[in-house]
Design a protein around this motif. Structure first.
Motif, PDB file in Angstrom:
ATOM      1  N   VAL A 106      -2.855 -11.680  14.903  1.00  0.00           N
ATOM      2  CA  VAL A 106      -3.200 -11.249  16.395  1.00  0.00           C
ATOM      3  C   VAL A 106      -1.501 -10.136  17.157  1.00  0.00           C
ATOM      4  CG1 VAL A 106      -3.804 -10.974  18.608  1.00  0.00           C
ATOM      5  CG2 VAL A 106      -4.011 -13.328  16.662  1.00  0.00           C
ATOM      6  N   ASP A 126      -4.574 -14.493  26.027  1.00  0.00           N
ATOM      7  CA  ASP A 126      -4.706 -13.820  27.464  1.00  0.00           C
ATOM      8  C   ASP A 126      -4.019 -13.607  28.225  1.00  0.00           C
ATOM      9  OD1 ASP A 126      -7.500 -13.382  26.188  1.00  0.00           O
ATOM     10  OD2 ASP A 126      -8.475 -14.626  27.664  1.00  0.00           O
ATOM     11  N   THR A 171      -3.772  -7.823  21.308  1.00  0.00           N
ATOM     12  CA  THR A 171      -5.241  -7.011  21.211  1.00  0.00           C
ATOM     13  C   THR A 171      -6.283  -8.072  21.180  1.00  0.00           C
ATOM     14  OG1 THR A 171      -4.896  -7.236  18.417  1.00  0.00           O
ATOM     15  CG2 THR A 171      -3.944  -5.091  19.667  1.00  0.00           C
ATOM     16  N   LYS A 172      -7.616  -7.083  21.473  1.00  0.00           N
ATOM     17  CA  LYS A 172      -8.604  -8.944  21.541  1.00  0.00           C
ATOM     18  C   LYS A 172      -9.972  -7.504  21.025  1.00  0.00           C
ATOM     19  CE  LYS A 172     -11.366 -11.333  24.340  1.00  0.00           C
ATOM     20  NZ  LYS A 172     -11.087 -12.109  25.892  1.00  0.00           N
ATOM     21  N   ALA A 213     -11.289 -13.618  19.266  1.00  0.00           N
ATOM     22  CA  ALA A 213     -11.768 -12.559  18.801  1.00  0.00           C
ATOM     23  C   ALA A 213     -11.020 -11.541  17.688  1.00  0.00           C
ATOM     24  CB  ALA A 213     -10.815 -12.246  20.397  1.00  0.00           C
ATOM     25  N   ARG A 218      -6.546 -19.083  22.593  1.00  0.00           N
ATOM     26  CA  ARG A 218      -7.599 -17.838  23.325  1.00  0.00           C
ATOM     27  C   ARG A 218      -6.234 -18.041  24.975  1.00  0.00           C
ATOM     28  NH1 ARG A 218      -8.294 -13.347  21.749  1.00  0.00           N
ATOM     29  NH2 ARG A 218      -7.203 -12.588  23.849  1.00  0.00           N
TER      30      ARG A 218
END
Length: 304
Positions: A198, A297, A302-303, A184, A293
């Motif tokens: 990320v 989570d 941030t995504k 993402a 991923r």
């Protein structure tokens, strides 16, 4: 009580070099002769916002791990970032060293008025073993650059940059579009390595200064994929975690066949308190991306 650069910054004071006098200048960032910094360090920086980041990849080393030859961009990419702060310039960096180089470089860093904020491994079973020294400082950027170069001269870190190859690097043999979709976030090719940065949702502050842009300052979760053939990739990097995120991420990575290789701090006085978790696997790239991923989570990242 330990002398801390960042507490001195908050007071607008000078850090004193050991026997060398103050290295802090009252010159403003806009007055800095950055060309002189470039010349001192023997390379040009990448620039993001007000941060100038100089790379010191260990292109001289031939490091292997579990039969994989580690590319510099995968896990051997030392760096130092310069950011205007409190009437001078702050630096943060992560230098890649052999075991025999750690103490000579550390001695020169201390003599040059810099602080050491961490020394540790990132990988397990690598040959030769590599160690990572995090450094910090504040002052006149040319003097800081000279201190860094003098220290690195006590290692075999290349201090001159080789001419760019005339042929482009080979295409990355991975489905990078699918990796982008799973994680993402848009990755970027760096030579033969596909990299992700990320950021966390919460701002990170050191010495009253926001550490941004976060990727340039080394406080974004870094995930690197190096193709190893037939859709497989070696993955490594580090998660940037709060204390309560550490064990959920450990459990998630291990459940997806990803080895946790190190857990430690990189800084001394940051807020919120952060921990950096390094990892390693060599398996199907899509499978690993899904595991990474799932670990992201578990964090306040941030995504997009």
């Amino acid at each position: 009580m330990r002398s801390t650069i960042w507490s001195l910054l908050g007071l607008g004071a000078c850090l004193l070099a050991h026997g060398a006098g103050p290295i802090v200048s009252t010159a403003r960032a806009q007055d800095t002769d950055w060309q002189k910094v470039d010349e001192t360090l023997g390379r040009k920086p990448s620039v993001a916002g007000d941060v100038r980041r100089y790379g010191f990849p260990r292109t001289d080393l031939a490091v292997t791990l579990d039969g994989v030859t580690i590319r510099p961009a995968l896990a051997l990419g030392g760096w130092v970032a310069f950011k205007p702060a409190h009437g001078g310039t702050m630096i943060m960096g992560d230098l890649v060293l052999l075991e025999s180089e750690v103490n000579p470089v550390m001695a020169k860093m201390i003599a040059g008025g810099l602080e050491i904020s961490a020394v540790h491994n990132h990988l397990l079973r690598a040959s030769p073993a590599t160690f990572y020294m995090h450094v910090a400082g504040h002052g006149d950027p040319v003097k800081l650059a000279s201190a860094i170069r003098d220290a690195l001269a006590d290692s075999k870190t290349p201090l001159t940059v080789a001419a760019s190859p005339t042929t482009p690097p080979p295409a990355i043999d991975l489905d990078t579009a699918q990796l982008d979709q799973i994680l993402a976030i848009k990755g970027q090719a760096n030579g033969e390595v596909y990299q992700f940065n990320v950021p966390r949702r919460d701002p990170i502050v050191e010495g009253g200064l926001s550490l941004s842009p976060v990727a340039a300052m080394g406080v974004a979760t870094g995930i690197n994929f190096q193709p190893t053939g037939a859709g497989k990739a070696a993955v490594t990097g580090d998660f940037v975690l709060s204390g309560e995120e550490v064990n959920p991420v450990i459990r998630t990575l291990r459940a997806h066949g990803i080895e946790v290789t190190a857990l430690h701090s990189h800084m001394l006085d940051e807020h919120p308190r952060l921990f950096f978790m390094h990892f390693w696997a060599n398996d199907d790239a899509i499978k690993l991306a899904k595991g990474l991923r799932a670990a992201l989570d578990k964090t306040a990242s941030t995504k997009s």
